[in-house]
Scaffold this motif. Sequence first.
Motif, PDB file in Angstrom:
ATOM      1  N   TYR A 217      34.384 -37.646 -29.777  1.00  0.00           N
ATOM      2  CA  TYR A 217      35.819 -37.949 -29.872  1.00  0.00           C
ATOM      3  C   TYR A 217      36.050 -39.392 -29.439  1.00  0.00           C
ATOM      4  O   TYR A 217      35.434 -39.828 -28.477  1.00  0.00           O
ATOM      5  CB  TYR A 217      36.592 -36.987 -28.967  1.00  0.00           C
ATOM      6  CG  TYR A 217      38.089 -37.183 -28.980  1.00  0.00           C
ATOM      7  CD1 TYR A 217      38.880 -36.616 -29.958  1.00  0.00           C
ATOM      8  CD2 TYR A 217      38.702 -37.961 -27.995  1.00  0.00           C
ATOM      9  CE1 TYR A 217      40.257 -36.795 -29.970  1.00  0.00           C
ATOM     10  CE2 TYR A 217      40.076 -38.146 -28.003  1.00  0.00           C
ATOM     11  CZ  TYR A 217      40.844 -37.563 -28.990  1.00  0.00           C
ATOM     12  OH  TYR A 217      42.189 -37.744 -29.002  1.00  0.00           O
ATOM     13  N   GLY A 277      43.234 -36.221 -24.863  1.00  0.00           N
ATOM     14  CA  GLY A 277      41.924 -36.726 -25.292  1.00  0.00           C
ATOM     15  C   GLY A 277      40.794 -36.299 -24.375  1.00  0.00           C
ATOM     16  O   GLY A 277      39.621 -36.533 -24.667  1.00  0.00           O
ATOM     17  N   LEU A 283      41.084 -30.595 -27.418  1.00  0.00           N
ATOM     18  CA  LEU A 283      40.047 -31.142 -28.302  1.00  0.00           C
ATOM     19  C   LEU A 283      39.422 -30.091 -29.204  1.00  0.00           C
ATOM     20  O   LEU A 283      38.770 -30.424 -30.188  1.00  0.00           O
ATOM     21  CB  LEU A 283      38.966 -31.844 -27.471  1.00  0.00           C
ATOM     22  CG  LEU A 283      39.415 -33.156 -26.817  1.00  0.00           C
ATOM     23  CD1 LEU A 283      38.273 -33.774 -26.033  1.00  0.00           C
ATOM     24  CD2 LEU A 283      39.933 -34.141 -27.851  1.00  0.00           C
TER      25      LEU A 283
END
Lengths: 542, 284
Positions: A217, A277, A283
């Motif tokens: 990510y 995040g 996520l």
Amino acid sequence: MKKNIIFGAIAALMLTSCVGDLEQAPMAGNIVNGVYENEASRMSALAKVYGGFTLTGQNGAGSTDIDVSDSGASEFLRAWWSIQTISTDEAKCVWGDSWVAEVGGNKWSSVKNDAIYATYTRAMMMVSFANDFLRNTNDKNEEIAIERTEVRFLRAFAYWVLLDCYGNPPFVLEDSAVGATNPKQISRADLFAWLKSELEDLVSADSKMKAPHTQVYPRVDKGAAYGLLARLCLNHKTYIGKEDSSIYAAAAAAADEVIAAYDLAENYKALFMGDNGENPDALSEIVYATCYDATRTQSYGGTSFFILAGKGTQYSLGVDGNWNGLVASTDAVKVFNINVDGAAVRKDDVAGDGADVFTKIDKRALVSLEESDAKDIDNKTFANGWHIVKYNNNHFLNPEVDFSKTAKFSSVDFPLIRAGEMYLVYAEAMARKDGGQTSDAKAVEYIKALQSRAGMASPTVTGTTVSLDQIFDEISREMFWEGQRRTTLIRFDRYSSANYLWPFKGGVENGVGFNKNLELFPLPADDLLANDNLTQNPGYNN
Amino acid sequence: MLSRVSVALGGNFSNYVYQNIGSMENQGVEVALNFVPVETKDWRLDIGLNGTFQKTEIKTLPSEAIEMGNGGGGTGNKLQRHVVGYTPYTFYLWQQAYDADGKPIQNAVVDRDGDGEITNADRYMTNKSPNPDFYYGVNLKLSYKNWDFGFNGHGAVGNYMFNDVLCGGATVNFNDVVNKGYLINTQRAAAKYGFTAPNIVAQRCSDLWLEDASYFRMDDINLGYTFRDVNKTGMSIRVAAGVQNVFVITDYSGLDPECSVAGGVDSNIYPRPRIYSVRLGINF
């Protein structure tokens, strides 16, 4: 003698200053030639492309690398979200800026409008920087080959925005040199075809792109490419003018690829909070997000804009300041089935103790109304209307800290593609393929899953079928303020037409329909002037 | 005429570059006069006057108009235009509507094209710009024996300024008073015009805020005394006192009619200090 020595010294200085200097590369850092050769600076170049939707310039908030009247307002997400949202029933803005009145009242023309101009320009800049990356690199090793697929995805996303908002933009790929020729215009149907094949190529078996949900990510993988492909195919009628059930099937198939690799997050609101995040729950659902950080990626756009422009004085929402701009009408929040007549005061419910009245009805009803506020918007007073508290810079995992004491900017990453949307894409594609209603078991199950995650007090889908109207309402709740409203309304023929009205639609308090040609924004006059390959969209003067 | 102009997107890394576009014609007369009307053993008077008449007009442009000058609150509101046949940076605004007593009516501007709606088409080229028609300067020096006195000043006539500070302060939101539960100071401009509501875009970009900023500024006044040939050493010492930025004569209501860095939009300036100084000069 002394004079001669001085003269000689000057001559010597002049001579040395000329030797070979004209052939040197600039000394300040790795400019131009060296960038793509070494690993660290290539990563910086990759970050520049990724940051294209987040950052306005190279030197922090307030700096800008394009020429605009205001750096923050030119940020991609802020400008794109504004034209996609303020021009619809989801939000109005009470500011006195001229672009606001035009966008909010559906009265834009080919005269320069800041938000319409900035969305176009930022998307085209994304194309330029992506092309530069692709032009200067090749698949010589695995790592670079993967990066190139990511850059191609980001360019595809920019082209999707151009396709959706402007229809017939200039089209340029990495094979054309910088500044050499003016890009040619591409037709909307051709751009759709190119995007579809580009995304299909990115998800194909021999693509170097990483498998869905395997890239670190916030870098993108095949999950993002499938997600954009699903969205593109679902909207194909808007882009090519006719319906094709095989493309709906392709949309459903691509959505299913995403759903297979991602889950719905357990907590809906965690998807839009400052730690989204870092929070594993969020996520598990976010497929592609454009990232913000209160220290490292400061700009007066993006989620800072949603929070600061939308929050009332009584909420912290984790960012210091109030811009008093964005409000939502009572009509817009009615879809949550909340009691809009109850004089309820909703305090910011970071702790999630369920004490407030709205999220008990539907956890997605992250809206608020102060007791003294007038419910109905008047399009000029911030206090009149509903305030949206969906984006919140405080942390879900650490609710004790109030970040508004320290943060001037938001750290909320903005999910541009998430699994929740794919549930809706799948169901809608199936319902459209089946003629307005579907009994496809997965489609029904997906809508039920969204309603159950939202903890809806009275779920609307309980049987074995789901209709387009039910899906439309579900989109309105699930995707509220996520920047896709205009696209959705056009797909349901509710954007310009007079059979779906909202307050101040067409600039009139009770709402009126407006010209269908406004479903495409005009190409900016600046670019038409600079590039004589371009023809303005129908219905606009040059 | 150098200006920022847009370049075709997709092929470049920016949207604007500097280009030499269009053409401009400057006409003017400059006059400088220096005379010494009095010169005797003890007295000497020097007077210097200079003046410049000028007229600048845009002759050609690649497009109909180039928007200039940010102001009027918010972002993206442009107040000026370059248009062929006009002075550069000519203000392009809505025309304020006034009531029978000559007071401006809030959020009412003149519907110049008569289509019943207030739109961008109702804006007009005001023929007023930040460029003065006439600049002038004055300096004087009077000396009597060891005393000397002098001043110099300068001014301009026919330059206009958009008073963005006044404009920004003239918007009122009484709802804030109700909702926040405390009183907020109403700003001077709002009180002056009796405004009671938030201003719409046309009001913010109205010619109400455009003011004649003709001025005369006394830049410097000083008085000195010179001790010559001190102790027969050939050394001379001058002691003087002076004031800089002494006064300004103007009808402009803002802080400084000469905040030229702002390009005719007075929004955010550093005030100019008035400096009192004592000077000591030694020659040896």
